[in-house]
Scaffold this active site. Structure first.
Site, PDB file in Angstrom:
ATOM      1  N   CYS A  48       0.832  -1.203   0.000  1.00  0.00           N
ATOM      2  CA  CYS A  48       0.000   0.000   0.000  1.00  0.00           C
ATOM      3  C   CYS A  48       0.868   1.256   0.000  1.00  0.00           C
ATOM      4  CB  CYS A  48      -0.978  -0.031   1.170  1.00  0.00           C
ATOM      5  SG  CYS A  48      -2.359   1.127   0.941  1.00  0.00           S
ATOM      6  N   GLU A  95      -1.259  -8.465   4.974  1.00  0.00           N
ATOM      7  CA  GLU A  95      -1.001  -8.538   6.425  1.00  0.00           C
ATOM      8  C   GLU A  95      -2.271  -8.349   7.250  1.00  0.00           C
ATOM      9  OE1 GLU A  95      -0.973  -4.085   5.736  1.00  0.00           O
ATOM     10  OE2 GLU A  95      -0.657  -5.937   4.589  1.00  0.00           O
ATOM     11  N   HIS A 132      -3.667  -5.450   0.956  1.00  0.00           N
ATOM     12  CA  HIS A 132      -3.072  -5.676   2.282  1.00  0.00           C
ATOM     13  C   HIS A 132      -3.108  -7.145   2.703  1.00  0.00           C
ATOM     14  CE1 HIS A 132      -2.533  -1.502   3.740  1.00  0.00           C
ATOM     15  NE2 HIS A 132      -3.569  -1.221   2.957  1.00  0.00           N
TER      16      HIS A 132
END
EC number: 6.3.5.3
Length: 1297
Positions: free
Chosen positions: A1138, A1265, A1263
């Site tokens: 990002c 994570e 994303h």
């Protein structure tokens, strides 16, 4: 100092320019074309030399995605308001300084508009054009760039003003009261005259202003603490005492109530995840207690919606962070009540637009801009927004004197949320004599003056220039920096240097600092000129009382000041020691510039002995007629209700807000494979390794108060319970409530109605249910008055109680959603009717869309039944007995069923014969209740549970779920309603389409609206070419030395915690590395095997997303060398996600094998996009994606600038030829797409992840994570257990070392 101007890139896209030109034509302005580009105004301390100019020009070259034209024509330049400093300026200047441009004093930005005009504009036309171009609350229009010097004008400090009451008496104070907008009551003016006469001196303006803010209704809640006489009878309790009664009756699990910035209740013991002082992230087994707070920011949102709502959310976040000795905000909620929208070309039959005063924004403008402001602050701070409500109301109704308009010209803007706090940090510490009194956060600016007093007045009572002065300015990236300091402090446990902390809100330092020392039973001696100031010409009043945001006040022991200083410097968080705590409870503010004391007051004059209010009021009743239903057709009625904003789809309010940051979101608003926004409850996990969690839900039924004050309040509480009942909590005592009360105090009948409603909740319903209200807020000036063509007009809000329910969750995986399931065999739909057949239609959505009110509203029929219902749901949830759950609320049973069908992308067939004789009353009543879907194999056991809780007699079997596209309602053999579910879905979606069409790129709005109409949409899916439950790193566990990874962040980054957790789970030692560590040599990248640049908003995305971060590396010789060496080292890995992806793409010149990499520019929609997107993994030669090729799976997306932009067609072709496109957005059929919203940013061929040639460096906009755990995916296949699909990416990296 001199000011130099630099041209920037084009400022507006073609569709924005077209919209502007259409507005010009609408006002018949003689304008044939328009072009806009950024101008940068740079104030230089001394003249820049040539290489510095080149560096600065490179810095100011960003975001060029639109066609650049040669500026020509009539020019107007829109800049931030003269006399203010924009948050853009603060951050851009930071970047320049971090890039070594020390001669730059400040950078500001404007937009130059160039118009081709057919003739000279008249004065009236020019005024109209300027109104179209700027927000007068925030901006100025300049005629020429030479006028830009005005932006940097510094004045000499202004002096104090003394109010001569010793000679002029009370009349002098009355004049000051009006001139300064103090909103002092008569008894307060008497008190002040008496107090200063006793002190034998005249008050200074700053003292009076401080008193007014600190003792405003907004800050001191005088009405809720008042004595009450109703119909001649003295009441036993104040409103606040009745609220406190809930705590006295049920104190269970409450750790802090009524005495801090937020309330705290017991949480779960889990493994909290944060870095230790050595920088390594580790698990800390401890209680994660839950804090809760809900605020309102109504007045600022009415005046200037974007900053009003943004600073509303920001202030509430600060309240959470400033709880105890420091806490961590976690997840947010938002709410809005406004008058009718009256969308152009989408006007509705119930909307009769009334006029409004010029000083406030229209309902439509509020709902376009305010949600963006609130979302932008949460996004940039890094807090997911998971819950909300949106109501419109504006109608002429019966009153005690004919008809009156009730509605929300003064809006409700609600901001709230939850956070976590350590057990030993819940209570504030003692403030020792000599403690350092500190302001943490940004510099003071001449903005937001008088917000506390202004918010306490009915809209229309203050001067417009005072409204103008009370507008605030947001800088969420600054607040993030401050929160990082607070986090570092509380993470030190017993070594936490913070003894006492408050946020700076209404009244600025004039309220916060006295509150700090007063709560610590101390006085304070302060130095005015130690306060950080960006505007040197401010008077003592302006410095002490302004409401500049993103500030906290703290007490720190002298011996801990060095530690605190080091923490602030590492995070680049500004702070100033402005005073010391004294034993004498006295307040002294010294001004070294004028060598005087602007404030010299005993604390008890300011806060101790102010007059107590007594309210003597009469109760009133109004006669209303029953709802006239003759001639109302069911189909037309349902279509209208589906378009009413409180019922209609609210995607336009949801996808603008990040809903995945933290990696701990277990249930957001969007439900199921089709991501339908119908969730009843928001749920987070308590940590990154646990299934314990927290839940939030809301209840609000304000139109009912126009018929029955207490019923409205009871329904708000009950609806919050029916919303939260679908998750696994346990006993009802675990639920704690925030009560936000909005009322037009002083309006005929409203005061007695408020008392009645508070009593119904505080003395009756909540004690009976075992519910506690440990926190809340009141806003008592919900009336707008103005003169229109000589006629006095007013719009008065209904009494509005918004209840927010918070609870600890035992197991977040058990949370139910409204998604009907067609993959679980035969099933049945059951209605649990807590209304027990009353089917009342007063103040319903049906009444509203036919411009009626009715006479009898829904109410809580039996309190014990509500408790039994909740307990039964908890048993069924815990035992996994239900497939779907949705409460009945706005829009009635027919809406409940439709929303469940939308979420399940299926049909329903129901029979309402058993529910009553009146079809409209059965389908549209808004009595309490819920619809549950039960597998037929479980039907008997579910009935047994309902029977055990005395609910079987009010439970009705409605019908079944079907796999087709029909929504059918029958009464016996007679079909009452039959329509395609997809067509109803389209009607329900119209509001979102219309709002997006006005606010965003209309092409994207059109594409999304068309996609929603597709009855054959397959929804999200997952196909993996590997086993999601296999841990390929298992052989490495407990063997050898773990590789280390730098979890790299810059100021404004907010996704580092979850990133560190994902790499830790994969077998890395995750180390917290701030860019400041690298800049001064505390850390060096050579220490690490791998590096990940995390997501967020570095420098608030100023100078292009990730651009400022990258340029601070490229323009710093030491960092340039360090990063270059890391990238060329064949034994390292790099990931950018990002904001980190954007940053690393800007470093391509020092990364081998990246010559064809694109940059990332603004999304095609021109909106921050928070979505769950499907991506396909391609065959690439990269360790990061090893073994994943051919997979397609969902992933969280949250960005505003994710569209790839290539320098040329040849560069794009070169990238494809190199075979380094790792992932692409795909549609629900599995094909790469550029259509919105499957492709959320418009990237060519859906490109969203790229590697360098040797595969060691990977960058991606989504994303991974945030979804490395299955539970943190908004939707996932049921065969995923603990790990999400993206955990493989992190484990792939571990396999290299």
């Amino acid at each position: 100092m001199t000011v130099k101007t630099f041209r920037g890139s084009p400022a507006l896209s073609e569709f924005r320019l077209t919209q502007l030109q259409q507005k010009c034509q609408q006002y018949q302005l003689p304008i044939t074309s328009v072009y806009a580009e950024y101008l940068h105004f740079v104030e230089q301390k001394t003249s820049l030399v040539e290489d510095e100019i080149v560096k600065l020009q490179a810095l100011l070259h960003y975001g060029s995605m639109f066609s650049e034209l040669k500026p020509a024509g009539y020019c107007l330049i829109v800049t931030p308001r003269v006399g203010t400093i924009s948050s853009w300026s603060s951050k851009a200047t930071d970047i320049a300084h971090n890039c070594g441009l020390s001669k730059v004093n400040r950078i500001e930005r404007g937009i130059a508009y160039y118009f081709n005009i057919e003739r000279d504009l008249t004065e009236a036309e020019l005024a109209t054009l300027k109104d179209l171009l700027h927000d007068r609350m925030l901006e100025t229009v300049l005629n020429h760039e030479t006028e830009a010097a005005l932006l940097f004008t510094q004045q000499e400090p202004k002096a104090l003003t003394t109010i001569d009451i010793l000679n002029g008496g009370r009349q002098a104070l009355e004049r000051a009261n009006i001139a300064l907008g103090l909103a002092l009551a008569d008894d307060e003016m008497d008190y002040l005259v008496e107090s200063f006469t006793a002190l034998k001196r005249n008050p200074q303006d700053v003292e009076l202003y401080m008193f007014a803010q600190a003792n405003s209704e907004h800050c001191r809640h005088k009405i809720f603490n008042a004595d009450w006489i109703i119909d001649g009878k003295k009441q036993d309790k104040s409103l606040f005492k009745m609220i406190k009664n809930t705590f006295e009756q049920t104190p269970d699990f409450v750790l802090s109530a009524y005495k801090d910035n937020a309330a705290v209740m017991e949480g779960s013991k889990v493994g909290r995840w944060f870095p230790d002082p050595d920088g390594q992230y580790r698990v800390h087994q401890e209680d994660a207690h839950i804090l809760m707070k809900v605020e309102t920011h109504n007045h600022p949102t009415a005046i200037s919606p974007f900053p009003g709502a943004a600073t509303g959310s920001g202030g509430e976040i600060r309240d959470e962070g400033a709880t105890g000795r420091g806490a961590k905000p976690k997840a947010g909620l938002t709410g809005f009540s406004v008058s009718n929208l009256v969308i152009p070309n989408f006007e509705q039959p119930w909307e009769n637009p009334l006029s409004k005063p010029n000083r406030i924004a229209s309902a439509l403008d509020i709902m376009i801009d305010a949600p963006l402001g609130s979302a932008a602050f949460n996004n940039e701070f890094g807090r997911p927004a998971l819950l909300g409500y949106f109501r419109t109301y504006e109608e002429k109704v019966n009153s005690f004197a004919g008809k009156e308009v009730r509605g929300y010209h003064k809006p409700i803007m609600l901001a709230g949320g939850i956070g976590n706090i350590r057990g030993e940090q819940v209570q504030k510490g003692e403030i020792p004599i000599g403690a350092k009194l500190i302001v943490l956060g940004g510099a003071a600016m001449n903005i937001g003056l008088g917000g506390g007093a202004a918010s306490s007045m009915d809209s229309g009572k203050s001067k417009e220039d005072l409204d103008f002065a009370s507008v605030q300015r947001e800088n969420p990236e600054m607040e993030r920096r401050c929160q990082e300091v607070i986090d570092r402090c509380w993470q030190l446990g017993e070594e936490n240097p913070i003894l006492f902390i408050h946020d700076v809100g209404a009244g600025g330092l004039s309220n916060a600092m006295p509150e700090l020392v007063h709560d610590g039973r101390r006085g304070g001696k302060f130095d005015l000129r130690s306060i950080l100031c960006d505007e040197k010409g401010m008077s003592p009043l302006e410095i002490w009382c302004n409401e500049s945001q993103e500030r906290y006040v703290l007490a720190v022991a002298p011996e801990n000041l060095e530690l605190f200083t080091a923490l602030c410097e590492r995070e680049r968080a500004p702070f100033a020691v402005i005073g010391e705590a004294t034993q004498a409870e006295h307040l002294i503010l010294h001004d070294s510039h004028f060598d005087n004391n602007p404030i010299d007051l005993p604390m008890n004059v300011l806060l101790g002995k102010t007059p107590k209010m007594t309210r003597e009021v009469l109760s009133k009743t109004v006669e209303n007629q029953s709802l006239k239903t003759e001639g109302i057709q069911l189909k037309e009625a349902f279509h209208r209700v589906l378009r009413l904003p409180v019922v209609a789809e609210k995607t336009f309010l949801i996808t603008i807000g990040d809903r995945s940051v933290t990696g701990m979101v277990a249930r957001d608003q969007m439900v199921g494979p089709w991501q339908i926004p119908v969730s009843d409850v928001a749920v987070t996990t308590a940590s990154l390794d646990s299934y314990h969690g927290e839940a939030m839900a809301m209840g609000e039924r304000s139109p009912v108060a126009l018929l029955n004050f207490s019923a409205s309040a009871r329904l708000a509480v009950a609806e919050a319970i029916t919303n939260i009942a679908g998750t696994h909590i346990g006993e009802m005592k675990r639920i704690k409530l925030s009560a936000n009360w909005m009322s037009a105090a002083g309006h005929t009948g409203e005061d007695a109605g408020l008392y009645e409603a508070v009593k119904a909740v505080g003395e009756e319903l909540c004690p009976a249910l075992g519910l506690t209200i440990p926190v809340g807020k009141d806003s008592m000036s919900m009336k707008t008055t103005w003169i229109d063509n000589g006629e006095q007009k007013s719009v008065t809000a209904p009494l509005s109680l918004v209840i927010s329910a918070f609870a600890r969750v035992e197991d977040v995986r058990k949370t139910l959603t409204p998604q009907l399931r067609t993959d679980k065999g035969l099933s049945s739909l059951l209605l649990i009717d807590l209304g027990e057949g009353h089917n009342r239609l007063g103040a319903t959505a049906l009444a509203q869309v036919y411009k009626q009110l009715g006479d009898k509203p829904a109410d809580v029929v039996k309190v014990q039944r509500l408790k039994d219902f909740y307990n039964a749901m908890q048993t069924l949830v815990a035992e996994d007995k239900l497939l779907a759950y949705h409460d009945r609320s706005d829009g009635g049973l027919i809406t409940t069923l439709a929303e469940m069908a939308f979420a399940g992308h299926c049909g329903v067939e129901v029979d309402i014969s058993a529910l009553g004789d009146n079809d409209l009353a059965v389908l549209f009543n808004e009595e309490l209740g819920a619809v549950i879907q039960v597998a037929d194999s479980q039907l008997e056991s579910v009935r047994e549970v309902l029977k055990a809780h005395n609910l079987l007699g009010i439970t009705h079997q409605l019908g079944t779920v079907t796999a087709d596209d029909r929504f059918e309602i029958s009464r016996g053999s007679h079909k009452l309603f039959s329509e395609k579910r997809s067509e109803l879905r389209s009607i329900w979606a119209e509001l979102t389409y219309q709002m997006q069409r006005l606010r965003d790129n209309p092409e994207c709005a059109e594409q999304e609206f068309e996609a929603k109409k597709n009855p054959d949409d397959k929804g999200l899916s997952a196909f993996l070419t590997y086993d999601v439950n296999e841990d390929i790193t298992a052989p490495f566990i407990n063997k050898g030395v773990k590789p280390t990874i730098a979890i790299l962040r810059e100021q404004g980054v907010n996704s580092h915690y979850e990133m560190a957790a994902a790499f830790d789970r994969a077998g890395f030692n995750a180390i917290d590395v701030h860019m400041s560590d690298l800049m001064i040599g505390r850390r060096n990248l050579a220490e690490f095997n791998a590096m990940v640049a995390c997501g967020g908003f570095s420098y608030g995305d100023v100078l292009g997303a990730g651009g400022g971060w990258a340029k601070s590396i490229l323009f710093n010789p030491k960092l340039h060398e360090q990063f270059s060496q890391f990238f060329i080292n064949p034994n390292t890995l790099t990931l950018g996600v990002c904001n980190g992806c954007q940053m690393i793409s800007n470093l391509a010149e020092i990364i081998p094998g990246t010559e064809n990499w694109p940059h990332f520019v603004r999304n095609k929609s021109e909106r921050f996009e928070a979505r769950v997107s499907l991506v396909k993994i391609n065959e690439v030669d990269s360790v990061w994606f090893a073994g994943m090729a051919g997979s397609h799976m969902p992933i969280a997306v949250s960005h505003g600038e994710g569209q790839v932009k290539f320098k040329s067609v040849e560069q794009f072709a070169g990238l494809k030829a190199q075979g380094i496109i790792a992932a692409q957005y795909i549609d629900n059929n599995g094909s790469p797409t550029e259509l919105y919203p499957a492709n959320p940013n418009g990237s060519a061929e859906g490109i969203t992840a790229i590697t360098n040639l040797d595969g060691r460096v990977a960058i991606m906009m989504p994303h991974p994570e945030r979804v490395f755990r299955a539970v943190s995916n908004s939707w996932h296949p049921e065969n995923w257990t603990e790990d999400g699909a993206w955990m493989r990416l992190f484990r792939n990296a571990r396999m290299v070392f």
